[in-house]
Write an enzyme that holds these catalytic residues in place. Structure first.
Site, PDB file in Angstrom:
ATOM      1  N   LYS A  37       0.839  -1.202   0.000  1.00 21.91           N
ATOM      2  CA  LYS A  37       0.000   0.000   0.000  1.00 21.91           C
ATOM      3  C   LYS A  37       0.877   1.257   0.000  1.00 21.91           C
ATOM      4  O   LYS A  37       1.937   1.282   0.636  1.00 21.91           O
ATOM      5  CB  LYS A  37      -0.876  -0.047   1.262  1.00 21.91           C
ATOM      6  CG  LYS A  37      -1.646   1.216   1.561  1.00 21.91           C
ATOM      7  CD  LYS A  37      -2.802   1.438   0.618  1.00 21.91           C
ATOM      8  CE  LYS A  37      -3.441   2.818   0.819  1.00 21.91           C
ATOM      9  NZ  LYS A  37      -4.460   3.118  -0.174  1.00 21.91           N
TER      10      LYS A  37
ATOM     11  N   CYS B 112      -1.965  10.364  -6.513  1.00 28.39           N
ATOM     12  CA  CYS B 112      -3.119  10.050  -5.657  1.00 28.39           C
ATOM     13  C   CYS B 112      -4.134  11.188  -5.770  1.00 28.39           C
ATOM     14  O   CYS B 112      -3.841  12.331  -5.428  1.00 28.39           O
ATOM     15  CB  CYS B 112      -2.712   9.855  -4.202  1.00 28.39           C
ATOM     16  SG  CYS B 112      -4.165   9.440  -3.216  1.00 28.39           S
TER      17      CYS B 112
HETATM   18  C1  LIG Z   1      -9.400   0.637  -2.969  1.00 27.65           C
HETATM   19  C2  LIG Z   1      -8.277   1.168  -3.815  1.00 27.65           C
HETATM   20  C3  LIG Z   1      -7.184   1.782  -3.187  1.00 27.65           C
HETATM   21  C4  LIG Z   1      -6.124   2.263  -3.955  1.00 27.65           C
HETATM   22  N1  LIG Z   1      -5.045   2.802  -3.322  1.00 27.65           N
HETATM   23  C5  LIG Z   1      -3.937   3.124  -4.043  1.00 27.65           C
HETATM   24  C6  LIG Z   1      -2.729   3.498  -3.393  1.00 27.65           C
HETATM   25  O1  LIG Z   1      -2.622   3.540  -2.175  1.00 27.65           O
HETATM   26  N2  LIG Z   1      -1.666   3.798  -4.185  1.00 27.65           N
HETATM   27  C7  LIG Z   1      -1.702   3.743  -5.548  1.00 27.65           C
HETATM   28  O2  LIG Z   1      -0.685   4.019  -6.203  1.00 27.65           O
HETATM   29  N3  LIG Z   1      -2.842   3.377  -6.199  1.00 27.65           N
HETATM   30  C8  LIG Z   1      -3.944   3.060  -5.475  1.00 27.65           C
HETATM   31  N4  LIG Z   1      -5.069   2.616  -6.117  1.00 27.65           N
HETATM   32  C9  LIG Z   1      -5.106   2.595  -7.589  1.00 27.65           C
HETATM   33  C10 LIG Z   1      -4.721   1.222  -8.125  1.00 27.65           C
HETATM   34  O3  LIG Z   1      -3.406   0.874  -7.752  1.00 27.65           O
HETATM   35  C11 LIG Z   1      -4.834   1.195  -9.672  1.00 27.65           C
HETATM   36  O4  LIG Z   1      -3.915   2.096 -10.226  1.00 27.65           O
HETATM   37  C12 LIG Z   1      -6.231   1.561 -10.161  1.00 27.65           C
HETATM   38  O5  LIG Z   1      -7.221   0.967  -9.346  1.00 27.65           O
HETATM   39  C13 LIG Z   1      -6.431   1.114 -11.617  1.00 27.65           C
HETATM   40  O6  LIG Z   1      -6.355  -0.277 -11.741  1.00 27.65           O
HETATM   41  P1  LIG Z   1      -7.691  -1.201 -11.851  1.00 27.65           P
HETATM   42  O7  LIG Z   1      -8.484  -0.684 -13.005  1.00 27.65           O
HETATM   43  O8  LIG Z   1      -7.158  -2.586 -12.056  1.00 27.65           O
HETATM   44  O9  LIG Z   1      -8.436  -1.054 -10.564  1.00 27.65           O
HETATM   45  C14 LIG Z   1      -6.163   2.144  -5.373  1.00 27.65           C
HETATM   46  C15 LIG Z   1      -7.260   1.523  -5.983  1.00 27.65           C
HETATM   47  C16 LIG Z   1      -8.294   1.034  -5.223  1.00 27.65           C
HETATM   48  C17 LIG Z   1      -9.447   0.342  -5.913  1.00 27.65           C
END
Ligand SMILES: Cc1cc2nc3c(=O)[nH]c(=O)nc-3n(C[C@H](O)[C@H](O)[C@H](O)COP(=O)(O)O)c2cc1C
Length: 314
Positions: free
Chosen positions: A49, A133
């Site tokens: 995370k 973020c």
């Molecule tokens: C619940 C949640 C928390 C996330 N927290 C972070 C984070 O702490 N740091 C980060 O770089 N990306 C974070 N993301 C983004 C994901 O790493 C990713 O870039 C984004 O969800 C796109 O990928 P996906 O379409 O497979 O979900 C988070 C995504 C979700 C769903």
């Protein structure tokens, strides 16, 4: 064709991965137990995370909202246990024998320097600096401001030998791909992870007549299948500009072998999975990897290296 040995093993910034699908930062990777579960799974790496100087915990909510199985909006607000805890966790995760990736999301340049320095001395293999973020009230995304990005990259120069990468926001204009690529090359960034959620979307519940997310008056990050083509575009745009010098993690809407394969064609070296992992379970990594192997075989490729960037134009 069958006797051709097909492998999804890959390399990111010189670090070897036995396969090429892992978790994306933020999804079920905050606690030690969650990280251990990723260690035991077929995820090719353990991505932690995003960390901040101190622990962050919010009691208010809701902070996430599912849009069916296709995606979600979330405003997690960087809830994490603080970087020192993740430095300590990284030692406990070595036994899983796969690369460990730290994620850093400091609220200032000094905070990022402190954390990157600590991770440089830790047992992590790669350091991902999250400049994208979208969920911090009152803070804009560093990655949307090339001046702020440059100041940060200058401060992060020469802090250690472990490869450092950037988690990028989605860009929608070639001018942004140009300026960011120039900085990535100038500051010797080893890998990029694209893309983070699409920031500041607004989901409205028409029956309750209100927002679905509590913080930031409902503005939140969009994740999941809607990101697929935006992520593909970003991967390709950076692949075209980075002269093969920078590895690329493709993220955004990866849910099966096809969505993974198209990202490899666009130019990704490896893939991360967010929403599909959140809404599924730990089998998602091997399922996508096996389907990806099938796609490689179908197209006559025997490795990720062979398929990477091999997009055809009509
Ligand atoms: C619940 C949640 C928390 C996330 N927290 C972070 C984070 O702490 N740091 C980060 O770089 N990306 C974070 N993301 C983004 C994901 O790493 C990713 O870039 C984004 O969800 C796109 O990928 P996906 O379409 O497979 O979900 C988070 C995504 C979700 C769903």
């Amino acid at each position: 064709m069958k006797d051709k040995k097909i492998t999804t093993a890959t390399t990111v910034a010189g670090v070897k991965f036995d396969s090429c699908v892992c978790n994306a930062s933020g999804v079920k990777c905050t606690t030690l137990e969650e990280l251990r579960e990723i260690g035991r799974s077929d995820s090719c790496a353990i991505v932690m995370k995003s960390s901040t100087m101190e622990e962050i915990h919010w009691d208010d909510g809701p902070r996430s909202y599912y849009l069916g199985e296709h995606g979600m909006v979330q405003s997690n607000g960087l809830q994490n246990l603080g970087y020192e805890t993740y430095v300590a966790f990284s030692k406990k995760l070595i036994k899983y024998g796969k690369p460990i990736i730290a994620s850093v999301a400091g609220s200032s340049i000094d905070a990022n320097v402190t954390m990157v320095t600590a991770y440089q001395k830790s047992t992590v293999d790669l350091i991902e600096v999250n400049i994208s973020c979208p969920n911090i009230p009152g803070k804009s995304q560093v990655g949307y401001d090339s001046k702020q990005t440059e100041e940060l990259l200058f401060a992060l120069l020469n802090l250690g030998c472990k490869p450092m990468g950037l988690k990028l926001p989605p860009y929608f204009d070639p001018a942004h791909w140009d300026s960011m690529s120039e900085l990535i090359l100038r500051y010797n960034i080893s890998f990029i992870t694209c893309i983070n959620s699409i920031g500041n979307v607004l989901v409205i519940d028409p029956w309750e007549r209100r927002t679905v997310i509590k913080p930031k008056k409902g503005y939140a990050g969009l994740c999941g299948e809607w990101l697929e083509y935006i992520a593909n575009a970003n991967i390709r745009a950076f692949y075209d500009r980075l002269e093969g010098k920078v590895s690329i993690f493709g993220v955004g809407g990866v849910k099966d072998g096809i969505s993974a394969f198209t990202k490899i064609l666009a130019g990704a070296d490896a893939l991360q999975v967010g929403n599909a992992f959140r809404q599924g379970d730990h089998k998602i990594f091997s399922t996508i990897d096996q389907q990806l192997e099938g796609m490689l075989e179908f197209h006559g490729f025997s490795s990720i290296q062979e398929a990477k960037g091999q997009l055809l134009y009509i």
